[in-house]
Design a protein around this motif. Structure first.
Motif, mmCIF file in Angstrom:
data_model
loop_
_atom_site.group_PDB
_atom_site.id
_atom_site.type_symbol
_atom_site.label_atom_id
_atom_site.label_comp_id
_atom_site.label_asym_id
_atom_site.label_seq_id
_atom_site.Cartn_x
_atom_site.Cartn_y
_atom_site.Cartn_z
ATOM 1 N N ASP A 99 0.805 -1.230 0.000
ATOM 2 C CA ASP A 99 0.000 0.000 0.000
ATOM 3 C C ASP A 99 0.838 1.280 0.000
ATOM 4 O O ASP A 99 0.289 2.384 0.098
ATOM 5 C CB ASP A 99 -0.947 0.009 1.208
ATOM 6 C CG ASP A 99 -2.109 -0.964 1.026
ATOM 7 O OD1 ASP A 99 -2.178 -1.605 -0.057
ATOM 8 O OD2 ASP A 99 -2.926 -1.095 1.949
ATOM 9 N N THR A 137 5.201 1.672 -3.628
ATOM 10 C CA THR A 137 4.439 0.418 -3.596
ATOM 11 C C THR A 137 5.253 -0.749 -4.167
ATOM 12 O O THR A 137 6.017 -0.568 -5.122
ATOM 13 C CB THR A 137 3.134 0.542 -4.432
ATOM 14 O OG1 THR A 137 3.463 1.052 -5.727
ATOM 15 C CG2 THR A 137 2.130 1.453 -3.767
ATOM 16 N N LEU A 144 -3.696 2.109 -4.586
ATOM 17 C CA LEU A 144 -3.894 0.865 -3.829
ATOM 18 C C LEU A 144 -4.501 -0.195 -4.748
ATOM 19 O O LEU A 144 -5.439 0.093 -5.507
ATOM 20 C CB LEU A 144 -4.847 1.115 -2.658
ATOM 21 C CG LEU A 144 -4.456 2.249 -1.701
ATOM 22 C CD1 LEU A 144 -5.547 2.439 -0.627
ATOM 23 C CD2 LEU A 144 -3.110 1.965 -1.046
#
Ligand code: PBG
Length: 345
Positions: A99, A137, A144
């Motif tokens: 995330d 990430t 996300l």
């Protein structure tokens, strides 16, 4: 006498466009567009460590620097008169998570670097920061990922926190590059609520899913994270232009102060149309792949590097851009400052 002695006198052209091209002074007198140092935004890469400087292989002449060295380099940019530097982090892989939590850490590499730059250089140069999760990430995606899809609305909350952290560190221009829907409005509200109503937003309004970002992803180390993935569910389809108008219209309505088109040279039609339609500060990003192409050909002696660099930058101005994010910024500023405009201009 005309060029062709066999032409009867009455058939010589009465309009000779070459007359104004004859001398340097007359060319300067009628020149419609000009590139200046004020047009340049320098994208620079930062990496953890001290006194560290390493080349980006696919972008010869571009380095990742630790923040101490970047502070010095930004000093050079400031002294050259470059108005803005854009900071991009190459994050330690150990700090990456699915995330991208490190993005909202108020003490992350970008925030530390912005603080250091502002401490030394103050208002002498503007600092711009990307808002997107891809440097942070493990998926290499800008948002996300849930069930294989980059989710929009949950990503917005994280982007807002990232933007506020950067503003707290002293960032002058927040530049959302993530292409989530509604992010400009959400970020504007979050900044205002946190007391940063004077912080500017430059929206990556029309950002295409482009193959020209390859070297950048090397530079920030997101290429291997992204793997065979792509960004086509949020970045724009290169086939579209009307859609760019809708993107820009939304971002302006949501509070963008300035808009950007990206990539640059393959999308000059979009720059032109955006500037013409909206008449607001419009920027083009000459992206990593464009830099790599010009640099590689110049390094091989296939192109005149200075001439093509300046010509490519001038093309953005002609298309209507008010400024250009370019990895050539320092080099171009040196040439422009020395009055040596090169043959390309
Ligand atoms: C991150 C971001 C990218 C670039 C700027 N910000 C890469 C991407 O979207 O994959 C590209 C810049 C360049 O290629 O020079 N969202």
């Amino acid at each position: 006498m005309g060029d062709n002695p066999t032409n009867p006198p009455g058939q010589y052209p009465s309009t000779r466009l070459r007359r104004l091209r004859r001398f340097d002074w007359s060319r300067r007198l009628v020149r419609e567009h000009r590139l200046s140092i004020d047009d340049l935004i320098w994208p620079a890469f930062v990496v953890d460590g001290d006194n560290r400087r390493e080349p980006v292989e696919s972008m010869p002449g571009v380095d990742r620097r630790s923040s101490d060295l970047l502070v010095d380099a930004v000093g050079e940019a400031k002294d050259l008169g470059i108005p803005v530097v854009a900071i991009f982090p190459a994050i330690d892989p150990a700090k990456k998570t699915p995330d991208g939590d490190e993005a909202v850490n108020a003490d992350n590499l970008v925030c530390q670097t912005v603080r250091a730059i502002k401490q030394v250089h103050g208002e002498g140069i503007g600092v711009l920061c990307d808002v997107a999760l891809d440097p942070y990430t493990t998926t290499g995606q800008d948002g996300l990922v849930r069930d294989g899809y980059v989710v929009n609305d949950d990503t917005l909350g994280v982007l807002c926190r990232q933007a506020v952290a950067q503003a707290q560190a002293g960032c002058d221009v927040i530049a959302p590059s993530d292409m989530m829907d509604g992010r400009i409005g959400a970020i504007r509200r979050a900044l205002d609520e946190a007391g940063f109503e004077r912080v500017l937003i430059m929206s990556y309004a029309a950002k295409y899913a482009s193959g020209f970002y390859g070297p950048f992803r090397d530079a920030v180390g997101s290429k291997s994270d992204l793997g065979s993935g792509d960004k086509r569910t949020y970045q724009m389809d290169p086939a579209n232009t009307d859609e760019a108008m809708r993107e820009v219209a939304l971002d302006v309505a949501e509070g963008a102060d300035m808009v950007m088109v990206k990539p640059g040279m393959p999308y000059l039609d979009i720059v032109r149309r955006v500037k013409h339609t909206f008449a607001l500060p419009t920027y083009a990003y000459q992206v990593s792949g464009e830099y790599a192409m010009l640099r590689a050909a110049a390094d091989r002696g296939w192109l005149d590097g200075e001439a093509t660099m300046l010509e490519s930058l001038l093309a953005f101005k002609r298309a209507g851009a008010d400024g250009i994010l370019t990895y050539f910024a320092i080099e171009a500023a040196k040439l422009l400052g020395s009055g040596n405009m090169g043959r390309g201009t």
